[in-house]
Structures are given as structure tokens and as C-alpha cells.
Enzyme design. Structure first.
Site, short mmCIF file in Angstrom:
data_model
loop_
_atom_site.label_atom_id
_atom_site.label_comp_id
_atom_site.label_asym_id
_atom_site.label_seq_id
_atom_site.Cartn_x
_atom_site.Cartn_y
_atom_site.Cartn_z
N TYR A 60 -1.87 -1.10 10.34
CA TYR A 60 -1.87 -1.48 9.04
C TYR A 60 -0.54 -1.17 8.11
CZ TYR A 60 -3.80 -1.38 3.95
OH TYR A 60 -4.15 -1.50 2.73
N SER A 77 0.87 -1.07 -0.11
CA SER A 77 0.01 -0.22 -0.05
C SER A 77 0.83 1.16 0.20
CB SER A 77 -1.00 0.08 1.27
OG SER A 77 -1.48 1.42 1.40
N1 NAD Z 1 -9.04 -0.49 -1.52
C1 NAD Z 1 -7.74 0.36 -1.12
O1 NAD Z 1 -7.93 1.31 -1.13
C2 NAD Z 1 -6.36 -0.30 -0.97
C3 NAD Z 1 -5.17 0.51 -0.91
C4 NAD Z 1 -4.07 0.20 -0.96
C5 NAD Z 1 -3.70 -1.08 -0.72
N2 NAD Z 1 -4.78 -2.11 -0.65
C6 NAD Z 1 -4.46 -3.73 -0.42
O2 NAD Z 1 -4.88 -4.15 -1.75
C7 NAD Z 1 -5.29 -5.50 -1.43
C8 NAD Z 1 -6.77 -5.88 -1.99
O3 NAD Z 1 -7.71 -5.34 -1.36
P1 NAD Z 1 -9.08 -4.68 -2.14
O4 NAD Z 1 -9.14 -3.42 -1.95
O5 NAD Z 1 -9.20 -5.71 -3.18
O6 NAD Z 1 -9.76 -5.51 -0.69
P2 NAD Z 1 -11.12 -6.20 -0.66
O7 NAD Z 1 -11.49 -6.22 0.59
O8 NAD Z 1 -12.03 -5.98 -1.95
O9 NAD Z 1 -10.58 -7.90 -0.80
C9 NAD Z 1 -9.55 -8.52 0.03
C10 NAD Z 1 -9.89 -9.95 -0.05
O10 NAD Z 1 -9.08 -10.53 0.92
C11 NAD Z 1 -9.71 -11.71 1.28
N3 NAD Z 1 -9.15 -12.26 2.64
C12 NAD Z 1 -9.06 -11.37 3.72
N4 NAD Z 1 -8.40 -12.27 4.89
C13 NAD Z 1 -8.27 -13.45 4.12
C14 NAD Z 1 -7.65 -14.63 4.68
N5 NAD Z 1 -7.06 -14.90 5.91
N6 NAD Z 1 -7.70 -15.82 3.89
C15 NAD Z 1 -8.19 -15.64 2.47
N7 NAD Z 1 -8.65 -14.49 2.03
C16 NAD Z 1 -8.68 -13.46 2.88
C17 NAD Z 1 -11.33 -10.99 1.68
O11 NAD Z 1 -12.28 -12.02 1.84
C18 NAD Z 1 -11.47 -10.40 0.41
O12 NAD Z 1 -12.09 -11.18 -0.81
C19 NAD Z 1 -5.09 -5.54 0.15
O13 NAD Z 1 -3.87 -6.40 0.59
C20 NAD Z 1 -5.29 -4.39 0.61
O14 NAD Z 1 -4.74 -4.17 2.01
C21 NAD Z 1 -6.14 -1.77 -0.80
#
Ligand code: NAD
Length: 248
Positions: free
Chosen positions: A149, A136
Site C-alpha cells: 500500500y 496517504s
Molecule cells: N481512510 C483512511 O484512513 C485513508 C488514509 C489515507 C489515505 N486514504 C486514501 O484515501 C482515498 C479514499 O479512501 P476512503 O477512506 O474514502 O475509502 P473508501 O473505501 O470509503 O472509498 C474508496 C472507494 O474507491 C472505490 N474503488 C475501489 N476500487 C475501485 C475501482 N477499481 N474502480 C472504481 N472505484 C473503485 C470503492 O468502491 C470505494 O467506494 C483512497 O485512495 C485511500 O487509499 C485513506
């Protein structure tokens, strides 16, 4: 069809970015295994080259089973994308419990050790492979209240750089992607208790992106597929910011 004939494992495949990454990989010809907590979240990825695995990424046995199954079916593991993760609602450190800290560190960082260790076991003998970790931009450009985080994402980036130098002599690459605020279900989960999530999204997140809009899951998918593909065959240990300039 840059990924034709390649086998890639994507965690968080039921989430916003994981789904877009899996879809793009399928379009580019890869065979894809998606891992998420439940199969239903991956139902939209129905394809003869896609297999959904319901598993917790902290379950070493279950993770090993996914790699074994896919290697048994296709004879190869070319890529691992670690996109699963959880958010932290903005909270002052004085109100964060040690259990909350451990949960974030476990899911966002310890899982990378479990998954990458398994991937390296297949990639090293093959002399090729690419690991992509979604961290991130907050690791580089922190926000108040997200300390746990942010620590987990800093660990993700350092760990991936560590893998890159260790695995280079085996022809295996490892890179990090730093997304900026992205238009997925996770974004609203960063909202502080009692704050309005729509307002936070507009006033804090959207307005913080110099290019003027939230990052879309497809923006991330394009960068991830590049890092997995042979187009990036000399790219390792790097961090690709897909953040509309938020990290500047
Ligand atoms: N959305 C944002 O603004 C943002 C910004 C920077 C980084 N990120 C990172 O990007 C990545 C993807 O995030 P996203 O935005 O698609 O979020 P999201 O919540 O849509 O998807 C995350 C997925 O991870 C799965 N997950 C969580 N814990 C788990 C576990 N223990 N075992 C298996 N699956 C698990 C969830 O069920 C979910 O489907 C994450 O690592 C997040 O930290 C997101």
C-alpha cells in the site's frame, strides 16, 4: 461558489472521502461526475449537477467514455480528483503474494496513469485544469505490514509531481493530498488478520494523530476543493498533509 461553472470528475465517489468531496464540489457550484464500481454507492449524491458512472478505473475505455460524456455535456473538464483506492490489511511481506502487490499497485497507482492521461487530453488544449491525487501520509510515515500500500501511495505522489512539471507549461496543475487515518469504511481494512478492528482504530490510528482525533472526510474535502479552485492558481507539485500532524 468557488467552483461555479466548472466540471470535475471524482473517482471513488461512493466512498467516504469521494462522497464528501463530491458534496462539497456541488455546494461550491461545480458539475460533478462520480465514478465508482457501482451506482448504488453514489445514490446519496442525488443532484441535478451530479452524474454517477459505474466503472472500474482500470478500464481505459470506460474511463475515456466518462470524460467524453462530460465534455460533450458541459464543453469542459476543469478538474480530476483521484480518490478511489484500496487498503492493505497489515501483513508481513513474507505472507504477501505477488498478485496482492499487483492489485494494490494497479488500483492505487496504475489507475492514476489512465485517468490523468485522459484528463490531460482535455486540459492541455484548454490551457487550464487541476488534478488532485489522494495518496496517504503512510508514504511519508510508514507503518509495519503495509509495504505494498505504501509503495502504491509513494508512486502516486511521485507520479503527481511528474505531471505537475510536465503540465505546468500548459497551465495545468497537479497536487497530492496525504490524508492521515480517516474515519471512513477503509480504516478497519488496515487491521491485521486476527486483530480487533475497534481496538486497532483507537490504539493504533486515533492515538497516532497529534491533534487527537481521526480525520473526517469533510477535512479532506476542504483541502481538495481549495486545490481545485482558483485560490490555488499558483500551487502545483505540492503535497498537502491533512493528517492532524501524523506526518510530523
Ligand atoms: N481512510 C483512511 O484512513 C485513508 C488514509 C489515507 C489515505 N486514504 C486514501 O484515501 C482515498 C479514499 O479512501 P476512503 O477512506 O474514502 O475509502 P473508501 O473505501 O470509503 O472509498 C474508496 C472507494 O474507491 C472505490 N474503488 C475501489 N476500487 C475501485 C475501482 N477499481 N474502480 C472504481 N472505484 C473503485 C470503492 O468502491 C470505494 O467506494 C483512497 O485512495 C485511500 O487509499 C485513506
Amino acid at each position: 461558489m468557488r467552483m461555479k461553472g466548472k466540471t470535475v470528475i471524482v473517482t471513488g465517489a461512493g466512498g467516504g472521502m469521494g462522497q464528501a468531496i463530491s458534496r462539497k464540489l456541488l455546494e461550491e457550484g461545480a458539475t460533478v461526475a462520480g465514478i465508482d464500481l457501482n451506482e448504488d454507492s453514489m445514490a446519496g449524491l442525488l443532484h441535478d449537477r451530479f452524474t454517477a458512472f459505474a466503472a472500474d478505473i482500470l478500464d481505459e475505455e470506460a474511463v475515456a467514455g466518462v470524460f467524453r460524456d462530460m465534455h460533450g455535456k458541459t464543453g469542459r473538464i476543469d478538474g480530476l480528483v483521484c480518490a478511489a483506492g484500496i487498503a492493505q490489511a497489515a501483513t508481513p511481506i513474507t505472507d504477501v503474494s505477488l498478485d496482492q502487490w499487483h492489485r494494490l499497485m494497479n488500483i492505487n497507482a496504475t489507475s492514476l496513469f489512465i485517468l490523468s492521461k485522459e484528463a490531460a487530453g482535455y486540459m492541455k488544449p484548454a490551457g487550464t485544469g487541476s488534478i488532485v491525487t489522494i495518496a496517504s501520509v503512510s508514504a511519508a510515515r510508514p507503518r509495519p505490514g503495509l509495504q505494498s500500500y505504501i509503495a502504491s501511495k509513494g508512486a502516486a505522489e511521485s507520479f503527481t509531481r511528474g505531471l505537475a512539471i510536465e503540465l505546468a507549461e500548459h497551465g495545468v496543475r497537479a497536487n497530492t493530498v496525504h490524508p492521515g487515518p480517516a474515519d471512513t469504511g477503509m480504516l478497519s481494512q488496515f487491521t491485521a488478520a486476527g486483530a480487533d478492528s475497534d481496538q486497532t482504530r483507537k490504539e493504533i490510528f486515533e492515538s497516532s494523530v497529534p491533534l487527537g482525533r481521526l480525520i473526517q472526510p469533510d477535512d479532506i474535502a476542504g483541502g481538495v476543493v481549495y486545490l481545485l479552485s482558483d485560490d490555488a492558481s499558483m500551487v502545483t507539485g505540492t503535497t498537502l498533509h491533512i493528517d492532524g500532524g501524523r506526518g510530523l
